[in-house]
Scaffold this motif. Structure first.
Motif, mmCIF file in Angstrom:
data_model
loop_
_atom_site.group_PDB
_atom_site.id
_atom_site.type_symbol
_atom_site.label_atom_id
_atom_site.label_comp_id
_atom_site.label_asym_id
_atom_site.label_seq_id
_atom_site.Cartn_x
_atom_site.Cartn_y
_atom_site.Cartn_z
ATOM 1 N N ARG A 83 -4.799 -2.189 -2.346
ATOM 2 C CA ARG A 83 -5.902 -2.719 -1.539
ATOM 3 C C ARG A 83 -5.564 -4.123 -1.063
ATOM 4 N N THR A 84 -4.384 -4.245 -0.468
ATOM 5 C CA THR A 84 -3.927 -5.539 0.021
ATOM 6 C C THR A 84 -3.993 -5.564 1.549
ATOM 7 N N LYS A 85 -3.938 -6.755 2.115
ATOM 8 C CA LYS A 85 -3.906 -6.906 3.564
ATOM 9 C C LYS A 85 -2.473 -6.687 4.037
ATOM 10 N N PHE A 86 -2.306 -6.244 5.281
ATOM 11 C CA PHE A 86 -0.971 -5.879 5.735
ATOM 12 C C PHE A 86 0.021 -7.039 5.672
ATOM 13 N N TRP A 87 -0.455 -8.283 5.857
ATOM 14 C CA TRP A 87 0.464 -9.415 5.831
ATOM 15 C C TRP A 87 0.858 -9.811 4.407
ATOM 16 N N GLU A 88 0.199 -9.223 3.440
ATOM 17 C CA GLU A 88 0.537 -9.483 2.042
ATOM 18 C C GLU A 88 1.543 -8.473 1.507
ATOM 19 N N TYR B 15 -9.919 3.561 8.910
ATOM 20 C CA TYR B 15 -9.095 2.739 8.023
ATOM 21 C C TYR B 15 -8.910 3.442 6.683
ATOM 22 N N GLY C 72 -4.302 0.814 5.646
ATOM 23 C CA GLY C 72 -3.740 -0.180 6.544
ATOM 24 C C GLY C 72 -2.908 0.435 7.658
#
Length: 228
Positions: free
Chosen positions: A102-107, A153, A156
């Motif tokens: 459950r992370t953001k794509f930039w992470e 969604y 991601g």
């Protein structure tokens, strides 16, 4: 019937191959996992054995779907041995664990977008080489494994974009296949009771136990494909 299921060492691909074997198919099982290293469960050989045990003929075929030459050589082999393909299931995909959090794509590491290579592009390449083994016989089915994550969604962009891509690919290929007797479809699978998902549920039943209420067996899609 002669079937090819890509990325079938485990997960959805293994279940689909197993189900097609239960319907008496000759099933070529492709993938990179030839031997288990103890950390990954499932090999193409194990899946091929399950296909044969179910009543079909399982044939393990080591293929790296990131390598076009290997893919071309594989389909040439199927042509020599069988002379045709009745069912192609494009399922191979690189799914990295980092993408499923459950992370953001930039992470996430950049390589999670490799799904555009093995997942989207690889499905195109496999179908290009399979089509000449289908068209002359005037019938056949090309299947892309997808999910509703193509329109909402899920995990991601690295997950959703290739799903949307194979949906569109199936539609456009179906247009080109018009009048050949070959159908192209993209099947939205639900949550699957794969070994990976079972392990996730077991790690925290209170948090993830609800998945068991609606999850499908990996074999279900294989039976749907057979009916189609």
């Amino acid at each position: 019937p002669v079937a090819v299921v890509t990325g079938a060492s485990r997960g959805a691909g293994a279940g689909i191959a197993h189900a097609l074997g239960a319907h008496g198919c000759i099933v070529y099982v492709t993938g990179r996992t030839v031997e288990s290293d103890g950390t990954v469960r499932g090999t193409i050989g194990e899946t091929a054995e399950k296909v044969s045990a179910a009543g079909g003929v399982g044939i393990a075929a080591p293929v790296d779907h990131a390598d076009d030459e290997q893919v071309e050589a594989f389909f040439e082999r199927v042509g020599r041995e069988q002379g045709r393909i009745d069912i192609l299931v494009n399922n191979a995909a690189i799914i990295r664990d980092e993408m499923m959090g459950r992370t953001k794509f930039w992470e996430e590491p950049i390589n999670v977008i490799d799904t555009l290579n093995v997942g989207l592009r690889s499905s195109y390449v496999a179908t290009v080489y399979a089509a000449p083994l289908m068209v002359p016989h005037g019938k056949g089915l090309v299947v892309f494994t997808s999910s509703s994550g193509s329109v909402h969604y899920a995990f991601g962009p690295a997950y959703g974009v290739p799903k949307a891509g194979v949906d569109k690919m199936a539609a456009d290929m179906a247009f080109d296949f018009k009048d050949t007797g070959i159908a192209a479809v993209s099947i939205w699978m639900g949550s699957l009771l794969t070994d990976r998902v079972r392990a996730i549920v077991a790690s925290n039943p209170e948090k993830f136990g609800h998945i068991l209420d609606t999850a499908e067996t990996p074999e279900l899609t294989g039976h749907v494909i057979w009916e189609l």
